[in-house]
Design a protein around this motif. Structure first.
Motif, PDB file in Angstrom:
ATOM      1  N   SER A 185       0.853  -1.199   0.000  1.00  0.00           N
ATOM      2  CA  SER A 185       0.000   0.000   0.000  1.00  0.00           C
ATOM      3  C   SER A 185       0.883   1.241   0.000  1.00  0.00           C
ATOM      4  O   SER A 185       1.590   1.504   0.974  1.00  0.00           O
ATOM      5  CB  SER A 185      -0.935  -0.019   1.210  1.00  0.00           C
TER       6      SER A 185
ATOM      7  N   LYS B 272      -0.413   4.341  -1.144  1.00  0.00           N
ATOM      8  CA  LYS B 272      -1.292   5.511  -1.266  1.00  0.00           C
ATOM      9  C   LYS B 272      -0.741   6.675  -0.427  1.00  0.00           C
ATOM     10  O   LYS B 272       0.112   6.473   0.444  1.00  0.00           O
ATOM     11  CB  LYS B 272      -2.692   5.120  -0.792  1.00  0.00           C
TER      12      LYS B 272
ATOM     13  N   TYR C  97       2.503   6.934   2.346  1.00  0.00           N
ATOM     14  CA  TYR C  97       2.346   7.359   3.734  1.00  0.00           C
ATOM     15  C   TYR C  97       3.354   8.469   4.056  1.00  0.00           C
ATOM     16  O   TYR C  97       3.984   8.478   5.122  1.00  0.00           O
ATOM     17  CB  TYR C  97       2.520   6.182   4.700  1.00  0.00           C
TER      18      TYR C  97
ATOM     19  N   TYR D 117      -7.674   1.257  -4.810  1.00  0.00           N
ATOM     20  CA  TYR D 117      -8.650   0.809  -3.807  1.00  0.00           C
ATOM     21  C   TYR D 117      -9.925   1.647  -3.828  1.00  0.00           C
ATOM     22  O   TYR D 117     -10.966   1.215  -3.370  1.00  0.00           O
ATOM     23  CB  TYR D 117      -8.064   0.954  -2.395  1.00  0.00           C
TER      24      TYR D 117
ATOM     25  N   LYS E  82     -14.817  -5.671  -4.875  1.00  0.00           N
ATOM     26  CA  LYS E  82     -14.646  -5.327  -3.462  1.00  0.00           C
ATOM     27  C   LYS E  82     -15.939  -5.641  -2.717  1.00  0.00           C
ATOM     28  O   LYS E  82     -17.023  -5.269  -3.158  1.00  0.00           O
ATOM     29  CB  LYS E  82     -14.317  -3.841  -3.348  1.00  0.00           C
TER      30      LYS E  82
ATOM     31  N   ARG F 227     -17.783   0.897   4.245  1.00  0.00           N
ATOM     32  CA  ARG F 227     -17.136   2.011   3.548  1.00  0.00           C
ATOM     33  C   ARG F 227     -17.326   1.868   2.040  1.00  0.00           C
ATOM     34  O   ARG F 227     -18.046   2.633   1.433  1.00  0.00           O
ATOM     35  CB  ARG F 227     -15.654   2.040   3.944  1.00  0.00           C
TER      36      ARG F 227
ATOM     37  N   TYR G  87     -11.978  -9.088  -2.953  1.00  0.00           N
ATOM     38  CA  TYR G  87     -11.332  -8.701  -1.686  1.00  0.00           C
ATOM     39  C   TYR G  87     -12.263  -7.943  -0.765  1.00  0.00           C
ATOM     40  O   TYR G  87     -13.322  -7.466  -1.165  1.00  0.00           O
ATOM     41  CB  TYR G  87     -10.049  -7.928  -1.951  1.00  0.00           C
TER      42      TYR G  87
ATOM     43  N   HIS H 233     -12.001  -5.441   3.193  1.00  0.00           N
ATOM     44  CA  HIS H 233     -11.099  -4.680   4.072  1.00  0.00           C
ATOM     45  C   HIS H 233     -11.617  -4.819   5.507  1.00  0.00           C
ATOM     46  O   HIS H 233     -12.813  -4.719   5.757  1.00  0.00           O
ATOM     47  CB  HIS H 233     -11.086  -3.208   3.638  1.00  0.00           C
TER      48      HIS H 233
ATOM     49  N   ASN I 168      -4.779  -6.194   5.845  1.00  0.00           N
ATOM     50  CA  ASN I 168      -3.922  -5.031   6.058  1.00  0.00           C
ATOM     51  C   ASN I 168      -2.813  -5.455   7.024  1.00  0.00           C
ATOM     52  O   ASN I 168      -2.729  -6.634   7.405  1.00  0.00           O
ATOM     53  CB  ASN I 168      -4.750  -3.858   6.608  1.00  0.00           C
ATOM     54  N   SER I 169      -1.974  -4.523   7.452  1.00  0.00           N
ATOM     55  CA  SER I 169      -0.833  -4.885   8.307  1.00  0.00           C
ATOM     56  C   SER I 169      -1.278  -5.631   9.562  1.00  0.00           C
ATOM     57  O   SER I 169      -0.695  -6.659   9.924  1.00  0.00           O
ATOM     58  CB  SER I 169      -0.068  -3.626   8.728  1.00  0.00           C
TER      59      SER I 169
ATOM     60  N   ARG J 243      -2.096  -6.869   1.768  1.00  0.00           N
ATOM     61  CA  ARG J 243      -1.973  -5.464   1.338  1.00  0.00           C
ATOM     62  C   ARG J 243      -1.372  -4.587   2.445  1.00  0.00           C
ATOM     63  O   ARG J 243      -1.987  -3.601   2.874  1.00  0.00           O
ATOM     64  CB  ARG J 243      -3.353  -4.905   0.960  1.00  0.00           C
ATOM     65  N   PRO J 244      -0.178  -4.891   2.943  1.00  0.00           N
ATOM     66  CA  PRO J 244       0.358  -4.107   4.066  1.00  0.00           C
ATOM     67  C   PRO J 244       0.657  -2.670   3.678  1.00  0.00           C
ATOM     68  O   PRO J 244       1.031  -2.382   2.540  1.00  0.00           O
ATOM     69  CB  PRO J 244       1.675  -4.831   4.392  1.00  0.00           C
ATOM     70  N   GLY J 245       0.495  -1.789   4.628  1.00  0.00           N
ATOM     71  CA  GLY J 245       0.902  -0.401   4.484  1.00  0.00           C
ATOM     72  C   GLY J 245       1.807  -0.051   5.653  1.00  0.00           C
ATOM     73  O   GLY J 245       3.034  -0.149   5.564  1.00  0.00           O
ATOM     74  N   ILE J 246       1.202   0.290   6.786  1.00  0.00           N
ATOM     75  CA  ILE J 246       1.953   0.858   7.919  1.00  0.00           C
ATOM     76  C   ILE J 246       3.125  -0.025   8.366  1.00  0.00           C
ATOM     77  O   ILE J 246       4.168   0.490   8.773  1.00  0.00           O
ATOM     78  CB  ILE J 246       0.983   1.163   9.102  1.00  0.00           C
TER      79      ILE J 246
ATOM     80  N   TYR K  72      -0.064   6.769  11.297  1.00  0.00           N
ATOM     81  CA  TYR K  72      -0.481   7.065   9.927  1.00  0.00           C
ATOM     82  C   TYR K  72      -0.688   8.567   9.718  1.00  0.00           C
ATOM     83  O   TYR K  72      -0.256   9.153   8.738  1.00  0.00           O
ATOM     84  CB  TYR K  72      -1.829   6.423   9.606  1.00  0.00           C
TER      85      TYR K  72
HETATM   86  C1  LIG Z   1      -4.681   1.578   3.434  1.00  0.00           C
HETATM   87  C2  LIG Z   1      -5.202   0.243   3.074  1.00  0.00           C
HETATM   88  C3  LIG Z   1      -4.473  -0.906   3.389  1.00  0.00           C
HETATM   89  C4  LIG Z   1      -3.217  -0.885   4.240  1.00  0.00           C
HETATM   90  O1  LIG Z   1      -3.535  -0.673   5.588  1.00  0.00           O
HETATM   91  P1  LIG Z   1      -2.429  -0.678   6.750  1.00  0.00           P
HETATM   92  O2  LIG Z   1      -3.223  -0.627   8.002  1.00  0.00           O
HETATM   93  O3  LIG Z   1      -1.598   0.535   6.562  1.00  0.00           O
HETATM   94  O4  LIG Z   1      -1.632  -1.927   6.593  1.00  0.00           O
HETATM   95  C5  LIG Z   1      -4.955  -2.100   2.896  1.00  0.00           C
HETATM   96  N1  LIG Z   1      -6.114  -2.163   2.174  1.00  0.00           N
HETATM   97  C6  LIG Z   1      -6.831  -1.079   1.894  1.00  0.00           C
HETATM   98  C7  LIG Z   1      -8.087  -1.212   1.101  1.00  0.00           C
HETATM   99  C8  LIG Z   1      -6.416   0.157   2.340  1.00  0.00           C
HETATM  100  O5  LIG Z   1      -7.152   1.241   2.062  1.00  0.00           O
END
Ligand SMILES: *Cc1c(COP(=O)(O)O)cnc(C)c1O
Length: 373
Positions: free
Chosen positions: A34, A36, A40, A82, A127, A134, A162, A164, A207-208, A223-226, A358
């Motif tokens: 991720s 976006k 970050y 997303y 999705k 959301r 997928y 979330h 997510n993370s 889909r990791p981000g943080i 974040y």
């Molecule tokens: C931002 C986001 C993620 C990543 O989330 P983290 O908590 O940062 O790992 C994954 N999936 C979707 C749809 C997101 O919007």
């Protein structure tokens, strides 16, 4: 570069965090990183290139503009948007080969006509809203209808399904485990689609926080981000994995003043010297992303010493108390990051402000140059 304030982005730490995530999910599961919101706040192009160089499968963004920026930078890896599609973006999506999230049949029809116009098919991921409330399609009937359109419309290619998670960062001993309920709903919808003969190529959800919560949430992609940026996604407990903060924010002292008792500092004069104090000025303010809520409260690091913000954080400047520290012009002050257990921890500042890492990362504005090491 004249700016005396900068963010250092440690790509070695980023690669380390990718390895931690990959070890957690195993070799079979692919990573959609991720990136976006300018990765970050870390700088999306450099970060994306570094992530792809260590084998992440693709990139996740929130808007088509973000996807186009990556394509303009020459990135050819898979990109999934997303967010919901704005009117008028469908042809760009086809031309630039951006995979998109779809939640109704009208969107599929619009993408199909963009595919006809451009002569290029569009990859889609359906999705599903399993409790986040959301985006996504809700309920089995609507889901199967979208899935039928997704698999029977020329010009669109169904790549995945997928959802979330809303609460994957909740404490692990929570009474009700919403993450498990959401994952079960996703699994049963996918099973239902397969029962009626729809081919579902792959499934993703985590997510993370979900990645570190339980392997049952890994599915085919994560889909990791943080976590990639080095922050533990859990509000409490379960912090055993070795993630390293990637970003450090620094500035240099531009003025040092010895102030007598009674002297005041910054707007509103909320800081009053009770004894002779040395006050240093930093060329960083809330326009750079240093939250104004840290006025008279933030704790920064000067040469290993904890220093306190004096008075209100201004738009472009912030003052600190350096009494007894012999501060000089040009001395480096760390706002966030650096070594682990540093005084100036972004995670601590987030806790102090009642927010999450974040938000503080995303707040670091475009005025702050990013330096990659
Ligand atoms: C931002 C986001 C993620 C990543 O989330 P983290 O908590 O940062 O790992 C994954 N999936 C979707 C749809 C997101 O919007």
């Amino acid at each position: 570069m004249w700016r005396q304030t900068w963010a250092e982005i440690d790509l070695g730490r980023l690669r380390h965090n990718v390895a931690v995530v990959q070890a957690q999910v195993g070799k079979r599961v692919k990573i959609l990183a991720s990136v976006k919101a300018n990765a970050y706040g870390h700088g999306v192009v450099e970060v994306s290139k570094a992530l792809l160089s260590v084998g992440v499968h693709g990139l996740g963004v929130a808007t088509i503009e973000e996807a186009v920026e990556l394509r303009d930078a020459g990135i050819v890896a898979p990109i999934l948007c997303y967010g919901a599609l704005a009117p008028g973006v469908h042809e760009v999506v086809a031309e630039r080969q951006i995979a998109v999230s779809v939640m109704n049949t009208e969107e599929i029809a619009r993408l199909a006509s963009a595919a006809r116009v451009t002569g290029r098919g569009v990859d889609i991921h359906v999705k599903v809203d399993t409790g986040m409330g959301r985006l996504g399609v809700r309920g089995e009937m609507a889901f199967l209808q979208v899935m039928r359109a997704a698999t029977s419309t020329d010009g669109v290619r169904l790549r995945g399904v997928y959802t979330h998670f809303s609460s994957a960062d909740d404490p692990l001993d929570a009474q009700v485990d919403e993450t498990r309920t959401q994952a079960q709903e996703l699994s049963s919808l996918v099973a239902r689609a397969r029962e009626v003969g729809i081919d579902v190529p792959l499934v993703h959800a985590a997510n993370s926080a979900a990645i570190f919560r339980d392997p049952q949430y890994h599915f085919d992609w994560v889909r990791p981000g943080i976590a990639l940026y080095g922050y533990h996604p859990f509000s409490s407990g379960h912090q055993t994995v070795e993630l390293l903060p990637v970003l450090s924010l620094y500035t240099r002292i531009v003025r040092v003043a010895d102030m007598p008792p009674g002297a005041t500092v910054s707007y509103g004069r909320t800081f009053v010297c009770e004894k002779p104090e040395q006050i240093a000025t930093l060329p960083i303010g809330y326009a750079d992303g240093l939250p104004r809520a840290l006025s008279n409260a933030g704790r920064l690091d000067l040469g290993g010493h904890n220093v306190q913000i004096a008075g209100r954080v201004c738009m472009d400047q912030t003052m600190i108390v350096t009494t007894g520290l012999h501060a000089k012009l040009g001395d480096v002050v760390r706002i966030y990051g650096g070594q682990e257990h540093a005084h100036a921890s972004l995670a601590d500042a987030a806790r102090q402000l009642g927010t999450i890492p974040y938000e503080l990362l995303c707040a670091i504005s475009s005025r702050v140059p990013r330096i990659y090491v």
